[in-house]
Write a protein that holds these residues in place. Structure first.
Motif, PDB file in Angstrom:
ATOM      1  N   ASN A 205       0.874  -1.368   0.091  1.00 49.05           N
ATOM      2  CA  ASN A 205      -0.072  -0.024   0.045  1.00 49.05           C
ATOM      3  C   ASN A 205       0.878   1.378  -0.146  1.00 49.05           C
ATOM      4  N   THR A 206       1.949   1.267  -0.651  1.00 51.70           N
ATOM      5  CA  THR A 206       3.057   2.207  -0.816  1.00 51.70           C
ATOM      6  C   THR A 206       3.095   2.748  -2.207  1.00 51.70           C
ATOM      7  N   ARG A 207       3.064   4.004  -2.484  1.00 51.29           N
ATOM      8  CA  ARG A 207       3.145   4.435  -3.794  1.00 51.29           C
ATOM      9  C   ARG A 207       4.425   4.270  -4.178  1.00 51.29           C
ATOM     10  N   ILE A 208       4.903   3.881  -5.528  1.00 52.86           N
ATOM     11  CA  ILE A 208       6.028   3.874  -6.065  1.00 52.86           C
ATOM     12  C   ILE A 208       6.491   5.021  -6.770  1.00 52.86           C
ATOM     13  N   LYS A 209       7.253   5.924  -6.616  1.00 54.65           N
ATOM     14  CA  LYS A 209       7.390   7.129  -7.215  1.00 54.65           C
ATOM     15  C   LYS A 209       7.912   6.933  -8.426  1.00 54.65           C
ATOM     16  N   ALA A 210       8.931   5.802  -8.644  1.00 58.72           N
ATOM     17  CA  ALA A 210       9.937   5.796  -9.849  1.00 58.72           C
ATOM     18  C   ALA A 210      10.390   4.468  -9.579  1.00 58.72           C
ATOM     19  N   VAL A 211      10.594   3.747 -10.779  1.00 60.73           N
ATOM     20  CA  VAL A 211      11.575   2.755 -10.950  1.00 60.73           C
ATOM     21  C   VAL A 211      12.449   3.068 -11.868  1.00 60.73           C
ATOM     22  N   VAL A 212      13.938   2.821 -11.463  1.00 57.12           N
ATOM     23  CA  VAL A 212      15.100   3.483 -12.192  1.00 57.12           C
ATOM     24  C   VAL A 212      16.160   2.308 -12.384  1.00 57.12           C
ATOM     25  N   GLY A 213      16.524   2.516 -13.733  1.00 56.90           N
ATOM     26  CA  GLY A 213      17.606   1.429 -13.983  1.00 56.90           C
ATOM     27  C   GLY A 213      17.333   0.706 -15.292  1.00 56.90           C
ATOM     28  N   GLY A 214      18.271  -0.149 -15.735  1.00 53.83           N
ATOM     29  CA  GLY A 214      18.185  -1.100 -16.904  1.00 53.83           C
ATOM     30  C   GLY A 214      17.164  -2.171 -16.470  1.00 53.83           C
ATOM     31  N   GLY A 228      13.472 -12.155 -26.713  1.00 54.73           N
ATOM     32  CA  GLY A 228      11.947 -12.598 -26.680  1.00 54.73           C
ATOM     33  C   GLY A 228      11.483 -11.822 -27.902  1.00 54.73           C
ATOM     34  N   THR A 229      10.047 -11.777 -27.782  1.00 54.69           N
ATOM     35  CA  THR A 229       9.362 -11.247 -29.146  1.00 54.69           C
ATOM     36  C   THR A 229       8.777  -9.838 -28.687  1.00 54.69           C
ATOM     37  N   PRO A 230       8.218  -9.141 -29.576  1.00 55.31           N
ATOM     38  CA  PRO A 230       7.486  -7.962 -29.397  1.00 55.31           C
ATOM     39  C   PRO A 230       6.357  -8.000 -28.347  1.00 55.31           C
ATOM     40  N   LYS A 231       5.735  -9.263 -28.605  1.00 52.84           N
ATOM     41  CA  LYS A 231       4.609  -9.248 -27.783  1.00 52.84           C
ATOM     42  C   LYS A 231       5.051  -9.626 -26.274  1.00 52.84           C
ATOM     43  N   ASP A 232       6.334 -10.148 -26.034  1.00 53.53           N
ATOM     44  CA  ASP A 232       6.611 -10.303 -24.691  1.00 53.53           C
ATOM     45  C   ASP A 232       7.117  -9.296 -23.976  1.00 53.53           C
ATOM     46  N   ILE A 233       7.690  -8.066 -24.748  1.00 53.95           N
ATOM     47  CA  ILE A 233       7.868  -6.938 -24.254  1.00 53.95           C
ATOM     48  C   ILE A 233       6.629  -6.185 -23.825  1.00 53.95           C
ATOM     49  N   GLU A 234       5.699  -6.138 -24.914  1.00 52.54           N
ATOM     50  CA  GLU A 234       4.610  -5.386 -24.932  1.00 52.54           C
ATOM     51  C   GLU A 234       3.837  -5.778 -23.611  1.00 52.54           C
ATOM     52  N   ALA A 235       3.859  -7.245 -23.259  1.00 53.30           N
ATOM     53  CA  ALA A 235       3.139  -7.831 -22.186  1.00 53.30           C
ATOM     54  C   ALA A 235       3.810  -7.470 -20.827  1.00 53.30           C
ATOM     55  N   ILE A 236       5.032  -7.129 -20.682  1.00 56.53           N
ATOM     56  CA  ILE A 236       5.976  -6.720 -19.549  1.00 56.53           C
ATOM     57  C   ILE A 236       5.122  -5.196 -19.370  1.00 56.53           C
ATOM     58  N   GLY A 237       5.226  -4.520 -20.370  1.00 56.69           N
ATOM     59  CA  GLY A 237       4.503  -3.031 -20.240  1.00 56.69           C
ATOM     60  C   GLY A 237       3.028  -3.012 -19.877  1.00 56.69           C
ATOM     61  N   ARG A 238       2.275  -4.001 -20.083  1.00 55.09           N
ATOM     62  CA  ARG A 238       0.861  -3.922 -19.684  1.00 55.09           C
ATOM     63  C   ARG A 238       0.936  -4.553 -17.961  1.00 55.09           C
ATOM     64  N   THR A 239       1.753  -5.479 -17.956  1.00 60.24           N
ATOM     65  CA  THR A 239       1.733  -5.480 -16.373  1.00 60.24           C
ATOM     66  C   THR A 239       2.377  -4.515 -15.647  1.00 60.24           C
ATOM     67  N   LEU A 240       3.227  -3.715 -15.964  1.00 58.49           N
ATOM     68  CA  LEU A 240       3.842  -2.677 -15.131  1.00 58.49           C
ATOM     69  C   LEU A 240       2.593  -1.791 -14.910  1.00 58.49           C
ATOM     70  N   LEU A 241       1.840  -1.689 -16.053  1.00 57.27           N
ATOM     71  CA  LEU A 241       0.665  -0.797 -15.523  1.00 57.27           C
ATOM     72  C   LEU A 241      -0.012  -0.927 -14.461  1.00 57.27           C
ATOM     73  N   GLU A 242      -0.086  -2.502 -14.292  1.00 61.85           N
ATOM     74  CA  GLU A 242      -1.159  -3.067 -13.201  1.00 61.85           C
ATOM     75  C   GLU A 242      -0.642  -2.558 -11.535  1.00 61.85           C
ATOM     76  N   TYR A 243       0.569  -2.131 -11.723  1.00 64.07           N
ATOM     77  CA  TYR A 243       1.260  -1.687 -10.347  1.00 64.07           C
ATOM     78  C   TYR A 243       1.346  -0.308 -10.212  1.00 64.07           C
ATOM     79  N   PRO A 244       1.246   0.399  -8.710  1.00 67.12           N
ATOM     80  CA  PRO A 244       1.284   1.555  -8.408  1.00 67.12           C
ATOM     81  C   PRO A 244       2.363   2.356  -8.777  1.00 67.12           C
ATOM     82  N   ILE A 245       2.854   2.482  -9.964  1.00 64.90           N
ATOM     83  CA  ILE A 245       4.280   3.037 -10.314  1.00 64.90           C
ATOM     84  C   ILE A 245       3.787   4.454 -10.976  1.00 64.90           C
ATOM     85  N   ASP A 246       4.425   5.547 -10.661  1.00 68.24           N
ATOM     86  CA  ASP A 246       4.253   6.933 -11.361  1.00 68.24           C
ATOM     87  C   ASP A 246       4.955   7.163 -12.592  1.00 68.24           C
TER      88      ASP A 246
END
Length: 281
Positions: A205-214, A228-246
């Motif tokens: 229940n804590t906001r993540i202001k930023a994720v930084v790095g490679g 991997g494939t473009p779909k693999d990378i896009e799937a990572i992006g979609r999952t990141l959107l599910e987390y409280p990351i600014d």
């Protein structure tokens, strides 16, 4: 928090005076303290720090994300310029680290004499450790998600034969500020999603202001391909959107092709962090 990229694979277009290398080093100012996160592979980050008006002697602690040369070998030059700050590594067995693909082999590990030369300045951690107030080194990382496919080219040799690198030498850094967390990934060989999952588990229940790095989404670095494939990378992006990351600030081993794929889904939340860039988080 103030964050400055001391070295990355690329640089700001308007700073041709800064030098780049395939590596990562970040300078962090937070809550009256200064941190160095990773040190590239040479003294380049030190030279850039001087050009960016950053005094490395003022750094209170350095943290090395893992034992690949492009993140740790420059630390000897930091120790020449800073007489007091401890340097934190994850505790692990000694090993050699290599990149292997299509018959090609390259040593990608820590310089053999680095730890000996650093002496008592090096501190080894094997559990979550608060190295400064609200500054945490984390060694137990989630395995909820698969690791980056680019890891398939990375190996260890600890005297019992070559094995795929399990990255038992990798850690992450979490800084807890009054308005949220900042998560530092290094190369995220465990996977950026696993590192984010670790952070939200440790600080629910804590906001993540930023994720930084490679994010290690590159495949074969010389070809600037994707792991991997473009779909693999896009799937990572979609999952990141599910987390409280600014915001997410990335470069280095993410690779520009993967960056473009992530940008398509993450939009303004994702920004590039080349050498010389300074951001306030």
């Amino acid at each position: 928090m103030e964050l400055t990229a001391l070295v990355d694979n690329t640089r700001l277009a308007d700073r041709p005076d800064l030098t780049v290398e395939r590596g990562l080093s970040l300078h962090v100012k937070t809550q009256g303290r200064q941190l160095l996160f990773d040190a590239g592979s040479s003294q380049i980050f030190c030279d850039n720090a001087a050009l960016l008006n950053i005094d490395l002697q003022a750094v209170d602690a350095a943290v090395i994300s893992h034992r690949h040369h492009d993140h740790c070998n420059g630390i000897t030059h930091f120790l020449d310029r800073n007489t007091a700050a401890p340097v934190y590594f994850r505790a692990c067995d000694e090993a050699e680290y290599s990149f292997r693909a299509f018959g090609f082999k390259s040593n990608v590990g820590i310089a053999k004499d680095l730890l000996e030369r650093a002496g008592e300045r090096v501190k080894f951690v094997n559990q979550m450790t608060e190295i400064l107030p609200d500054v945490f080194v984390v060694t137990e990382l989630s395995h909820k998600y698969t690791q980056p496919k680019g890891n398939q080219y990375l190996f260890t040799d600890a005297g019992q034969g070559r094995k795929p690198d399990t990255f038992d030498h990798e850690l992450m850094l979490i800084v807890k500020e009054a308005d949220g967390l900042v998560v530092f990934t290094g190369c995220a060989h465990h996977g950026v999603l696993n590192m984010v999952e670790t952070a939200v588990t440790l600080f629910p229940n804590t906001r993540i202001k930023a994720v930084v790095g490679g994010f290690h989404l590159v495949g074969l670095p010389l070809l600037n391909g994707i792991g991997g494939t473009p779909k693999d990378i896009e799937a990572i992006g979609r999952t990141l959107l599910e987390y409280p990351i600014d915001k997410l600030y990335t470069g280095h081993c993410t690779g520009m092709k993967a960056f473009g794929l992530l940008k398509g889904g993450l939009g303004e939340r994702l920004e590039h962090l080349p050498t010389g860039r300074h951001v306030v988080i």
